[in-house]
Write a protein that holds these residues in place. Structure first.
Motif, short mmCIF file in Angstrom:
data_model
loop_
_atom_site.label_atom_id
_atom_site.label_comp_id
_atom_site.label_asym_id
_atom_site.label_seq_id
_atom_site.Cartn_x
_atom_site.Cartn_y
_atom_site.Cartn_z
N TYR A 43 0.88 -1.17 0.00
CA TYR A 43 0.00 0.00 0.00
C TYR A 43 0.91 1.21 0.00
O TYR A 43 1.56 1.48 1.02
N VAL A 52 3.99 1.24 2.25
CA VAL A 52 3.95 0.15 3.24
C VAL A 52 3.86 -1.19 2.53
O VAL A 52 2.99 -1.39 1.68
N ALA A 98 2.61 -4.41 3.17
CA ALA A 98 1.76 -5.05 4.18
C ALA A 98 2.06 -6.54 4.29
O ALA A 98 2.06 -7.11 5.38
N VAL A 144 1.32 -9.03 15.90
CA VAL A 144 0.89 -7.77 16.53
C VAL A 144 0.11 -6.96 15.49
O VAL A 144 0.06 -7.32 14.32
N ASN A 145 -0.48 -5.85 15.94
CA ASN A 145 -1.23 -4.98 15.02
C ASN A 145 -0.33 -4.58 13.85
O ASN A 145 0.83 -4.25 14.05
N GLY A 146 -0.92 -4.64 12.66
CA GLY A 146 -0.18 -4.21 11.48
C GLY A 146 0.80 -5.23 10.93
O GLY A 146 1.56 -4.94 10.02
N ALA A 147 0.76 -6.45 11.44
CA ALA A 147 1.71 -7.48 10.99
C ALA A 147 1.43 -7.95 9.56
O ALA A 147 2.31 -8.48 8.89
N GLY A 148 0.18 -7.78 9.11
CA GLY A 148 -0.16 -8.19 7.75
C GLY A 148 -1.14 -9.36 7.70
O GLY A 148 -1.42 -9.91 6.62
N LYS A 149 -1.73 -9.71 8.83
CA LYS A 149 -2.63 -10.87 8.90
C LYS A 149 -3.88 -10.64 8.05
O LYS A 149 -4.24 -11.48 7.22
N THR A 150 -4.54 -9.50 8.29
CA THR A 150 -5.79 -9.24 7.56
C THR A 150 -5.54 -9.11 6.07
O THR A 150 -6.33 -9.62 5.24
N THR A 151 -4.45 -8.47 5.69
CA THR A 151 -4.14 -8.33 4.27
C THR A 151 -3.91 -9.71 3.64
O THR A 151 -4.35 -9.97 2.51
N GLN A 191 -13.44 -9.55 9.95
CA GLN A 191 -13.21 -8.86 11.21
C GLN A 191 -14.38 -7.92 11.56
O GLN A 191 -14.90 -7.95 12.67
N GLU A 230 -9.69 -12.61 13.18
CA GLU A 230 -9.78 -12.13 14.57
C GLU A 230 -11.18 -12.38 15.15
O GLU A 230 -11.90 -11.44 15.50
N HIS A 250 -4.45 -11.71 17.40
CA HIS A 250 -3.24 -11.27 18.08
C HIS A 250 -3.29 -11.66 19.55
O HIS A 250 -2.53 -11.16 20.36
N1 LIG Z 1 -6.23 -0.33 2.69
C1 LIG Z 1 -5.03 -0.01 3.19
N2 LIG Z 1 -4.40 1.15 2.81
C2 LIG Z 1 -3.20 1.47 3.29
N3 LIG Z 1 -2.50 0.73 4.18
C3 LIG Z 1 -3.06 -0.41 4.61
C4 LIG Z 1 -4.35 -0.83 4.14
N4 LIG Z 1 -4.66 -2.03 4.75
C5 LIG Z 1 -3.61 -2.31 5.54
N5 LIG Z 1 -2.66 -1.35 5.47
C6 LIG Z 1 -1.37 -1.34 6.19
O1 LIG Z 1 -0.76 -2.59 5.96
C7 LIG Z 1 -0.15 -3.07 7.15
C8 LIG Z 1 -0.71 -4.44 7.51
O2 LIG Z 1 -2.07 -4.28 7.93
P1 LIG Z 1 -3.03 -5.50 8.29
O3 LIG Z 1 -4.38 -4.92 8.59
O4 LIG Z 1 -2.91 -6.54 7.26
O5 LIG Z 1 -2.36 -6.04 9.63
P2 LIG Z 1 -2.97 -6.99 10.76
O6 LIG Z 1 -1.86 -7.89 11.17
O7 LIG Z 1 -4.22 -7.61 10.31
O8 LIG Z 1 -3.25 -5.94 11.92
P3 LIG Z 1 -4.46 -5.89 13.01
O9 LIG Z 1 -4.12 -6.93 14.04
O10 LIG Z 1 -4.34 -4.50 13.54
O11 LIG Z 1 -5.75 -6.15 12.29
C9 LIG Z 1 -0.34 -2.00 8.21
O12 LIG Z 1 0.81 -1.17 8.24
C10 LIG Z 1 -1.55 -1.25 7.69
O13 LIG Z 1 -1.53 0.08 8.14
#
Ligand SMILES: Nc1ncnc2c1ncn2[C@@H]1O[C@H](COP(=O)(O)OP(=O)(O)OP(=O)(O)O)[C@@H](O)[C@H]1O
Length: 243
Positions: free
Chosen positions: A13, A16, A18, A37-44, A83, A160, A191
């Motif tokens: 992104y 970043v 992801a 942890v938050n932002g690790a990239g799981k949801t992506t 989520q 999650e 997480h």
């Molecule tokens: N649509 C988007 N636009 C810009 N950046 C994004 C977008 N979606 C995710 N990111 C960034 O990509 C990185 C990974 O995010 P992601 O949501 O995949 O992490 P996560 O492990 O699921 O976190 P969480 O536990 O907070 O849900 C983060 O730095 C996030 O800010």
């Protein structure tokens, strides 16, 4: 055949990254937890595996079907409980289940049979006429998982599933998820380390879009040289280069 196989899966992104060259496999029938942890990239990662977003490079195979070239085939064999809550708040529990049956083009008979089966399996029978928006977070999540199972998917994605739930609701939902174990492949993100340890056959630990470690909770504890899984997680995440 592996249920999930990712090959150098990458999503950016802007500045970043992801998900960064992710290589992992989940076996058929396994409950696989992606922990980080938050932002690790799981949801992506889940969004790519469920064809909600396309990778920038790399590929992934869901029961052998490419998320890049076989999108329809992937969508036909997966169920997703996202989520953000997936239930329609103004519809009753029954209407939510029936709506999903309609999406999948079920006949009336099949719709009634499926609604009955899932209501019993998820303890929803007594609350079928309640408005979904009035249910607690835990019960909404339970309904969302039941809805994801209507299409009889081969692979279920739970992003999650217990986020924001209190200890009792979490424990109840864990029991529900345990009833599905072994019957279907489940990919779960969390997480909460105790959640991964309690439910998963194997755990992948992510940070900054990369997989830092993969194995059973026991194997990860042995790898980190710790007795508690939480300590192993901290050691693995802190021991990574970027900290
Ligand atoms: N649509 C988007 N636009 C810009 N950046 C994004 C977008 N979606 C995710 N990111 C960034 O990509 C990185 C990974 O995010 P992601 O949501 O995949 O992490 P996560 O492990 O699921 O976190 P969480 O536990 O907070 O849900 C983060 O730095 C996030 O800010």
């Amino acid at each position: 055949m592996q249920a999930i196989k990712t090959v150098q899966l990458t999503k950016k992104y802007k500045d970043v990254t992801a998900v960064d060259g992710l290589d992992l496999t989940a076996r058929q029938g396994e409950l696989f937890a992606l922990l980080g942890v938050n932002g690790a990239g799981k949801t992506t990662t889940i969004k790519m595996l469920t064809c909600l977003t396309k990778p920038d490079s790399g590929n992934a195979f869901v029961n052998g079907n490419s998320i890049v070239t076989d999108v329809a085939a992937v969508k036909s064999i997966i169920g997703v409980s996202p989520q953000e809550t997936a239930v329609a708040p103004n519809l009753s529990v029954r209407e939510n289940l029936e709506l999903m049956c309609g999406v999948h083009g079920f006949t009336k008979e099949k719709m009634h049979a499926k609604t009955k089966e899932l209501s019993e399996q998820f303890d929803l029978t007594a609350i079928l006429s309640k408005r979904a928006g009035k249910l607690s977070g835990g019960w909404q999540r339970r309904l969302s998982i039941a809805m994801a199972l209507i299409s009889e998917p081969q692979i279920l994605f739970l992003d999650e599933p217990t986020l924001g739930l209190d200890v009792l609701a979490r424990s109840d939902l864990w029991d529900t998820i345990r009833t599905l174990k072994g019957k279907i492949t489940i990919i779960l993100t969390t997480h909460y380390m105790e959640e991964a340890e309690a439910l998963a056959d194997r755990i992948g630990i992510m940070k900054d879009g990369k997989l830092l470690a993969l194995g059973t909770a026991e194997a990860l504890k042995a790898k980190a040289g710790t007795e508690k899984f939480e300590d192993a997680f901290v050691a693995i995440v802190k021991g990574s280069k970027k900290l």
